[in-house]
Scaffold this motif. Structure first.
Motif, PDB file in Angstrom:
ATOM      1  N   PHE A 161       0.837  -1.205   0.000  1.00  0.00           N
ATOM      2  CA  PHE A 161       0.000   0.000   0.000  1.00  0.00           C
ATOM      3  C   PHE A 161       0.871   1.254   0.000  1.00  0.00           C
ATOM      4  CE2 PHE A 161      -2.629   3.301   1.936  1.00  0.00           C
ATOM      5  CZ  PHE A 161      -3.762   3.218   1.147  1.00  0.00           C
ATOM      6  N   ALA A 162       1.927   1.250   0.837  1.00  0.00           N
ATOM      7  CA  ALA A 162       2.821   2.410   0.898  1.00  0.00           C
ATOM      8  C   ALA A 162       3.573   2.598  -0.419  1.00  0.00           C
ATOM      9  CB  ALA A 162       3.807   2.250   2.050  1.00  0.00           C
ATOM     10  N   LEU A 163       4.018   1.500  -1.024  1.00  0.00           N
ATOM     11  CA  LEU A 163       4.714   1.610  -2.310  1.00  0.00           C
ATOM     12  C   LEU A 163       3.811   2.227  -3.366  1.00  0.00           C
ATOM     13  CD1 LEU A 163       6.636  -1.816  -2.495  1.00  0.00           C
ATOM     14  CD2 LEU A 163       7.498   0.403  -1.744  1.00  0.00           C
ATOM     15  N   SER A 164       2.525   1.855  -3.329  1.00  0.00           N
ATOM     16  CA  SER A 164       1.563   2.424  -4.267  1.00  0.00           C
ATOM     17  C   SER A 164       1.283   3.900  -3.965  1.00  0.00           C
ATOM     18  CB  SER A 164       0.269   1.617  -4.207  1.00  0.00           C
ATOM     19  OG  SER A 164      -0.723   2.213  -4.986  1.00  0.00           O
ATOM     20  N   GLU A 165       1.065   4.209  -2.683  1.00  0.00           N
ATOM     21  CA  GLU A 165       0.751   5.581  -2.275  1.00  0.00           C
ATOM     22  C   GLU A 165       1.877   6.555  -2.601  1.00  0.00           C
ATOM     23  OE1 GLU A 165      -2.064   7.244  -0.251  1.00  0.00           O
ATOM     24  OE2 GLU A 165      -2.795   5.759  -1.669  1.00  0.00           O
ATOM     25  N   TYR A 166       3.120   6.121  -2.357  1.00  0.00           N
ATOM     26  CA  TYR A 166       4.277   6.993  -2.571  1.00  0.00           C
ATOM     27  C   TYR A 166       4.889   6.828  -3.967  1.00  0.00           C
ATOM     28  CZ  TYR A 166       4.202   7.981   2.446  1.00  0.00           C
ATOM     29  OH  TYR A 166       3.842   8.377   3.712  1.00  0.00           O
ATOM     30  N   ALA A 167       4.267   5.980  -4.800  1.00  0.00           N
ATOM     31  CA  ALA A 167       4.740   5.724  -6.170  1.00  0.00           C
ATOM     32  C   ALA A 167       6.217   5.335  -6.179  1.00  0.00           C
ATOM     33  CB  ALA A 167       4.504   6.938  -7.057  1.00  0.00           C
ATOM     34  N   LEU A 168       6.564   4.366  -5.330  1.00  0.00           N
ATOM     35  CA  LEU A 168       7.953   3.922  -5.228  1.00  0.00           C
ATOM     36  C   LEU A 168       8.180   2.686  -6.097  1.00  0.00           C
ATOM     37  CD1 LEU A 168       8.330   4.245  -1.350  1.00  0.00           C
ATOM     38  CD2 LEU A 168       9.241   5.796  -3.076  1.00  0.00           C
ATOM     39  N   ASP A 169       9.281   2.683  -6.807  1.00  0.00           N
ATOM     40  CA  ASP A 169       9.632   1.545  -7.661  1.00  0.00           C
ATOM     41  C   ASP A 169      10.569   0.625  -6.884  1.00  0.00           C
ATOM     42  OD1 ASP A 169       9.822  -0.128  -9.817  1.00  0.00           O
ATOM     43  OD2 ASP A 169      11.371   1.064 -10.826  1.00  0.00           O
ATOM     44  N   ILE A 170      10.001  -0.067  -5.908  1.00  0.00           N
ATOM     45  CA  ILE A 170      10.782  -0.955  -5.035  1.00  0.00           C
ATOM     46  C   ILE A 170      10.084  -2.305  -4.998  1.00  0.00           C
ATOM     47  CG2 ILE A 170      11.590  -1.352  -2.666  1.00  0.00           C
ATOM     48  CD1 ILE A 170      11.440   1.721  -2.288  1.00  0.00           C
ATOM     49  N   ARG A 171      10.855  -3.366  -5.061  1.00  0.00           N
ATOM     50  CA  ARG A 171      10.281  -4.715  -4.971  1.00  0.00           C
ATOM     51  C   ARG A 171      10.045  -5.053  -3.499  1.00  0.00           C
ATOM     52  NH1 ARG A 171      11.689  -9.876  -4.173  1.00  0.00           N
ATOM     53  NH2 ARG A 171      10.615 -11.468  -5.404  1.00  0.00           N
ATOM     54  N   ASN A 172       8.886  -5.608  -3.200  1.00  0.00           N
ATOM     55  CA  ASN A 172       8.558  -6.005  -1.830  1.00  0.00           C
ATOM     56  C   ASN A 172       9.237  -7.347  -1.536  1.00  0.00           C
ATOM     57  OD1 ASN A 172       7.411  -6.801   0.586  1.00  0.00           O
ATOM     58  ND2 ASN A 172       5.355  -6.135   0.051  1.00  0.00           N
ATOM     59  N   PRO A 173      10.246  -7.381  -0.653  1.00  0.00           N
ATOM     60  CA  PRO A 173      10.988  -8.624  -0.412  1.00  0.00           C
ATOM     61  C   PRO A 173      10.197  -9.675   0.365  1.00  0.00           C
ATOM     62  CG  PRO A 173      11.754  -6.902   1.069  1.00  0.00           C
ATOM     63  CD  PRO A 173      10.777  -6.260   0.137  1.00  0.00           C
ATOM     64  N   PHE A 174       9.027  -9.300   0.886  1.00  0.00           N
ATOM     65  CA  PHE A 174       8.232 -10.238   1.674  1.00  0.00           C
ATOM     66  C   PHE A 174       7.231 -11.019   0.815  1.00  0.00           C
ATOM     67  CE2 PHE A 174       9.913  -7.122   4.532  1.00  0.00           C
ATOM     68  CZ  PHE A 174      10.310  -7.880   5.613  1.00  0.00           C
ATOM     69  N   VAL A 175       7.219 -10.722  -0.488  1.00  0.00           N
ATOM     70  CA  VAL A 175       6.329 -11.431  -1.408  1.00  0.00           C
ATOM     71  C   VAL A 175       7.005 -12.732  -1.846  1.00  0.00           C
ATOM     72  CG1 VAL A 175       5.270 -11.340  -3.702  1.00  0.00           C
ATOM     73  CG2 VAL A 175       5.201  -9.331  -2.218  1.00  0.00           C
ATOM     74  N   GLY A 176       6.235 -13.818  -1.826  1.00  0.00           N
ATOM     75  CA  GLY A 176       6.743 -15.088  -2.342  1.00  0.00           C
ATOM     76  C   GLY A 176       7.685 -15.824  -1.417  1.00  0.00           C
ATOM     77  N   VAL A 177       7.677 -15.519  -0.131  1.00  0.00           N
ATOM     78  CA  VAL A 177       8.532 -16.255   0.820  1.00  0.00           C
ATOM     79  C   VAL A 177       7.848 -17.563   1.184  1.00  0.00           C
ATOM     80  CG1 VAL A 177       9.565 -16.231   3.122  1.00  0.00           C
ATOM     81  CG2 VAL A 177       9.547 -14.152   1.746  1.00  0.00           C
ATOM     82  N   TYR A 178       8.539 -18.663   0.961  1.00  0.00           N
ATOM     83  CA  TYR A 178       7.952 -19.977   1.210  1.00  0.00           C
ATOM     84  C   TYR A 178       8.064 -20.347   2.687  1.00  0.00           C
ATOM     85  CZ  TYR A 178       7.317 -24.992   1.413  1.00  0.00           C
ATOM     86  OH  TYR A 178       6.885 -26.242   1.759  1.00  0.00           O
ATOM     87  N   HIS A 179       6.988 -20.936   3.205  1.00  0.00           N
ATOM     88  CA  HIS A 179       7.054 -21.590   4.515  1.00  0.00           C
ATOM     89  C   HIS A 179       6.082 -22.749   4.486  1.00  0.00           C
ATOM     90  CE1 HIS A 179       3.153 -20.102   6.021  1.00  0.00           C
ATOM     91  NE2 HIS A 179       3.430 -19.029   5.306  1.00  0.00           N
ATOM     92  N   ASP A 180       6.403 -23.762   5.265  1.00  0.00           N
ATOM     93  CA  ASP A 180       5.595 -24.983   5.255  1.00  0.00           C
ATOM     94  C   ASP A 180       4.402 -24.780   6.172  1.00  0.00           C
ATOM     95  OD1 ASP A 180       4.607 -27.457   5.011  1.00  0.00           O
ATOM     96  OD2 ASP A 180       6.367 -28.518   5.780  1.00  0.00           O
TER      97      ASP A 180
END
Length: 196
Positions: A177-196
Motif C-alpha cells: 500500500f505504501a509503495l503504491s501511495e508513494y509511487a515507489l519503484d521498489i520490490r517487496n521482499p516479503f512477497v513469495g517467501v515460502y514456509h511450510d
C-alpha cells in the motif's frame, strides 16, 4: 508485583506496566538492572499483546548485542564494508522513502477506517515483530534476508502455518500500500517467501 496471567507485567493504579530484568551478561550496557515501561492500558488483552511485542523486541535486541560481542570465525578475512556500504547507499535513494512505521501509519489511516480493532492490532503486531527483529528501516532498506530471517523467527516462536501466513499477509499489505501511495519503484521482499 508481577501478574501471573500476563508475563512480564505488573499493575499500578489500574494500569499495566512492562517489567523485565536485564540478563546478567548484558547488565554492563545498562544503567539499571531492570527495564520498566508503562503500557498505557487497563485492558488485560491489550497489555498481553503489547507485553508480548515488547518482550520480542527486547529478545531480538539482546540477541544482536550478544552477537556483536561474540568472536566470529573469519572476521579477520572480512573486507572493510564501510566503502561498499556507502556505494550501496548511494545506489539506493532512500531520502524520500518512508520507514515501515510511516507505511503502517498511512495504511491504518486509509484502510483502517470502519474496520474492527483487531485489524489495527494485527497489522501493528506484524510490523512490530519485524521492527523488533530487523529495525524500523526505510522500505527500500528491507531485503530478502530480512524476510527469511522473519520467517525463521516466527517458526522458532512456534507459530502455526496459518499464523505465519497472516503475519506475512499484513506485512505485504502494509508495504504494498505504501509503495503504491508513494509511487515507489521498489520490490517487496516479503512477497513469495515460502514456509511450510
Amino acid at each position: 508485583m508481577l501478574t501471573k496471567s500476563i508475563p512480564h507485567t505488573f499493575i499500578r493504579n489500574g494500569y499495566y506496566y512492562f517489567s523485565r530484568r536485564v540478563p546478567a551478561d548484558l547488565q554492563g550496557h545498562y544503567s539499571y538492572h531492570r527495564i520498566v515501561q508503562g503500557l498505557r492500558t487497563t485492558s488485560p488483552q491489550k497489555a498481553k499483546v503489547q507485553a508480548s511485542i515488547t518482550a520480542a523486541k527486547l529478545e531480538a535486541y539482546w540477541s544482536q548485542m550478544r552477537l556483536a560481542k561474540s568472536d566470529v570465525i573469519g572476521l579477520s578475512l572480512v573486507r572493510d564494508s564501510s566503502s561498499s556500504s556507502q556505494e550501496v547507499a548511494s545506489n539506493q535513494p532512500q531520502t524520500n522513502c518512508p520507514s515501515l512505521l510511516d507505511a503502517l501509519e498511512v495504511y491504518l489511516e486509509q484502510k483502517g477506517k470502519g474496520r474492527p480493532k483487531t485489524f489495527r492490532v494485527a497489522a501493528e503486531r506484524s510490523c512490530n515483530y519485524l521492527i523488533g527483529l530487523s529495525g524500523n528501516k526505510p522500505l527500500s532498506g528491507y531485503t530478502r534476508q530480512d524476510a527469511l530471517q522473519f520467517r525463521d523467527w516466527l517458526i522458532v516462536r512456534g507459530l502455526t502455518g496459518s499464523s505465519i501466513t497472516r503475519n506475512f499477509s499484513y506485512l505485504k499489505a502494509v508495504i504494498n500500500f505504501a509503495l503504491s501511495e508513494y509511487a515507489l519503484d521498489i520490490r517487496n521482499p516479503f512477497v513469495g517467501v515460502y514456509h511450510d
